[in-house]
Write an enzyme that holds these catalytic residues in place. Sequence first.
Site, PDB file in Angstrom:
ATOM      1  N   CYS A 154      -8.459 -63.312 -16.816  1.00  0.00           N
ATOM      2  CA  CYS A 154      -8.506 -61.933 -16.299  1.00  0.00           C
ATOM      3  C   CYS A 154      -8.910 -60.953 -17.406  1.00  0.00           C
ATOM      4  O   CYS A 154      -9.685 -60.043 -17.179  1.00  0.00           O
ATOM      5  CB  CYS A 154      -7.140 -61.478 -15.794  1.00  0.00           C
ATOM      6  SG  CYS A 154      -6.243 -62.685 -14.860  1.00  0.00           S
ATOM      7  N   ASP A 155      -8.331 -61.135 -18.595  1.00  0.00           N
ATOM      8  CA  ASP A 155      -8.441 -60.095 -19.622  1.00  0.00           C
ATOM      9  C   ASP A 155      -9.285 -60.479 -20.832  1.00  0.00           C
ATOM     10  O   ASP A 155      -9.526 -59.645 -21.708  1.00  0.00           O
ATOM     11  CB  ASP A 155      -7.027 -59.717 -20.111  1.00  0.00           C
ATOM     12  CG  ASP A 155      -6.175 -59.213 -18.955  1.00  0.00           C
ATOM     13  OD1 ASP A 155      -6.730 -58.573 -18.060  1.00  0.00           O
ATOM     14  OD2 ASP A 155      -4.962 -59.483 -18.947  1.00  0.00           O
ATOM     15  N   CYS A 207      -3.013 -63.860 -18.953  1.00  0.00           N
ATOM     16  CA  CYS A 207      -4.161 -64.378 -18.207  1.00  0.00           C
ATOM     17  C   CYS A 207      -5.457 -64.162 -18.975  1.00  0.00           C
ATOM     18  O   CYS A 207      -6.047 -63.083 -18.926  1.00  0.00           O
ATOM     19  CB  CYS A 207      -4.229 -63.706 -16.841  1.00  0.00           C
ATOM     20  SG  CYS A 207      -5.661 -64.234 -15.894  1.00  0.00           S
TER      21      CYS A 207
END
Length: 313
Positions: free
Chosen positions: A138-139, A135
């Site tokens: 997300c990261d 992701c």
Amino acid sequence: MKEKVKCLIIGSGPAGYTAAIYTSRANLSPILYEGMQPGGQLTITNEVENFPGYPDGITGIEMMEELKKQAGKFGADLRRGIVTACDLSKKPYTVTIDGKKEIAADTIIISTGASAKYLGLPDEQKYSGKGVSACATCDGFFYRKKVVAVVGGGDSACEEALYLAGLAQKVYLIVRKDYLRASQIMQDRVANHPKIETLFNTNTLGLFGEEFVEGAHLVKFLGEPNEEKFDIAIDGFFLAIGHKPNSDVFKHFIPTDENGYIKTQWGTTKTIVPGVFAAGDVADPNYQQAVIAAGMGCIAAIEVERYLNSIEE
Ligand code: NDP
């Protein structure tokens, strides 16, 4: 005692929330369990540019918050919880939430979506949370000004690569074939981005690094006479190689195709079990688009209403 409900919706992506909007407006008092990833995959995507009605785009998180609000406005009972078991062998159907709470449902809409796939390399587990991610949204933040690699050649991979290119110093796109299968617009954006280097005909053999990922072992032309192994130095390794439908918990009762997508009657969301419907990515091996998932959620809701009317007659 089991809680009884006319319509149980499992999953909270565009399919689940659309089904909740329609079934609550039809006075069916649906209960929706959000599942593992409240809001579904759109919450980990960046900008949604192709959902009709948003000429300037909308973030996935915003879109899902709006859908949730809309479902709540019409009275859908929206709850946290994951389906851990079910019994679809007799009516009313029983669904177990979080291993303890049981719900008896006259109808069920399965809209559990799909989850990111991994290559299956032992190193993916070894470096999980230490440089390996599925992701970028997300990261990606952790890789500002660093070097990262994205694996895959579809729209997801291009989207992730482009997103990461906005943060990182350099992005390798590792593609196993000699072409991308992404839509032309995404291919063009990737090809024209100065920070993205696409490595065609390339597979990943493993990762290396002390504690965190420091690089990847790659191979070009795997199995060919001109096979060539080489390493790249990277700080992050992102997977974008497709998804696996979240259908495992229902498989005992509902047939799936060879990849786990729930089989539905052509042109409908009806599964083999009367009163149980499947909508969105969990039942869509072909398109996997938010707008289609929403449409399938609508179909499922209408079919629930018709089914309930038919058994009451
Ligand atoms: P896709 O199935 O389209 O693409 C998966 C990619 O990963 C392919 O290039 C495939 O290679 C590669 N791949 C699969 N397994 C491996 C492996 N073991 N090793 C290396 N590479 C591998 O998945 P996506 O998630 O990209 O997209 C799914 C659907 O969602 C598509 O319909 C897409 O259009 C849609 N989507 C749309 C978006 C948008 O409209 N903005 C954004 C994201 C997704 P190969 O080609 O060789 O099989």
